[in-house]
Design an enzyme around this catalytic site. Sequence first.
Site, PDB file in Angstrom:
ATOM      1  N   CYS A 170       0.664  -1.000   0.434  1.00 21.50           N
ATOM      2  CA  CYS A 170       0.030  -0.034  -0.039  1.00 21.50           C
ATOM      3  C   CYS A 170       0.813   1.383  -0.396  1.00 21.50           C
ATOM      4  O   CYS A 170       0.729   2.775  -0.290  1.00 21.50           O
ATOM      5  CB  CYS A 170      -1.002   0.225   1.282  1.00 21.50           C
ATOM      6  SG  CYS A 170      -1.984  -1.105   1.618  1.00 21.50           S
ATOM      7  N   HIS A 206      -3.136   6.523   2.158  1.00 21.70           N
ATOM      8  CA  HIS A 206      -3.871   5.339   2.077  1.00 21.70           C
ATOM      9  C   HIS A 206      -5.115   5.309   2.482  1.00 21.70           C
ATOM     10  O   HIS A 206      -4.945   5.254   3.762  1.00 21.70           O
ATOM     11  CB  HIS A 206      -2.288   4.161   2.281  1.00 21.70           C
ATOM     12  CG  HIS A 206      -3.249   2.809   2.184  1.00 21.70           C
ATOM     13  ND1 HIS A 206      -4.128   2.420   0.864  1.00 21.70           N
ATOM     14  CD2 HIS A 206      -2.897   1.569   3.265  1.00 21.70           C
ATOM     15  CE1 HIS A 206      -3.969   0.896   1.099  1.00 21.70           C
ATOM     16  NE2 HIS A 206      -3.888   0.887   2.992  1.00 21.70           N
ATOM     17  N   ASN A 229     -10.564   0.257   0.428  1.00 21.42           N
ATOM     18  CA  ASN A 229      -8.831   0.077  -0.290  1.00 21.42           C
ATOM     19  C   ASN A 229      -8.299  -0.935  -1.376  1.00 21.42           C
ATOM     20  O   ASN A 229      -8.136  -1.948  -1.557  1.00 21.42           O
ATOM     21  CB  ASN A 229      -8.041  -0.473   1.348  1.00 21.42           C
ATOM     22  CG  ASN A 229      -7.282  -1.010   1.904  1.00 21.42           C
ATOM     23  OD1 ASN A 229      -6.235  -0.700   0.869  1.00 21.42           O
ATOM     24  ND2 ASN A 229      -6.797  -1.254   2.645  1.00 21.42           N
TER      25      ASN A 229
END
Length: 318
Positions: A119, A244, A274
């Site tokens: 990520c 993120h 996500n």
Amino acid sequence: MRIPDAAPGAKILAFGHYQPANIVTNDDLAKTIETNDEWIQSRVGIKERRVAPPSETEIDMAVQAGGKALAGSGLDAADIDLVIVASCTLESQIPNAAARVAHRLGIDSPGAFDVNAACAGFCYALGTASAAVRAGSAKNVLVVGTEKLSQWVDWSDRATAVIFADGAGAAVVTASETPGIGPVVWGSAGDKYDAIIIKDRDSFLHQEGQTVFRWATTALHPVAREACERAGVDPADLAAFVPHQANLRIIESIARKLGADNAVIARDIVLAGNTSAASIPLALSRMIERGEVQSGQLALLLGFGAGLTFAGQVVEIP
């Protein structure tokens, strides 16, 4: 030694993003697993996410986002001499994604490589692109974050099925007389490597949610502050904070501790889920598209995830 064509700085010319058409709501998930809309929103902040069909690959999504960024940059495909793709969900490791993306976009004979920092991947790739431009190793760089997490998720596992999604985001980086991309602050906590893991190609993604939450809410706001300090920017001067998109509670905790009181906080996770390395460029590209931030303003990017890796830098919004 003279470094030919070295630039004093690098900047972002344009962003682009892409999301699959298929929307999966919390109510949709509640039909197949034991969950509900209130439970999901209270824990991770997500209302819906995008999931790609089996026929749509992470390469397809990268091409869409990369093409949009390239079109917005005012450059031609022939002007790009380096392509970097950040991803941790590629179904095929050989050949790399970057060469395939470049070929499909008509970019001829560029340097091409992939980055897997999960990520944090986009921030790692952006820092690498900036360094390459400033060193004279590249003139114009296409940086893409692309993920198809849906193919690595057990859709019967409530702990992960409600969180992860698919998408891509991209940026074009070029030389600048003044820096438009601040120094990257990056690192890792390898002792926690197994907090987010896919053990092998026959396994699904597994996440120790509480371990990740505690780490993210305690260890990352100093990284965000250091990225501001190294760029010579006060957090109060930021127009946007784009972390993120892991969990809405994590995002709000880091933002509160950072003290970026005047910044628009990216909360793309609510409608996008996500998307790992795609989440930061996807979120900022959508913020620009909606007019929430303006060209020339400053944004702090902060990636963090499996590894556990982290990276952040201040950028000037194109």
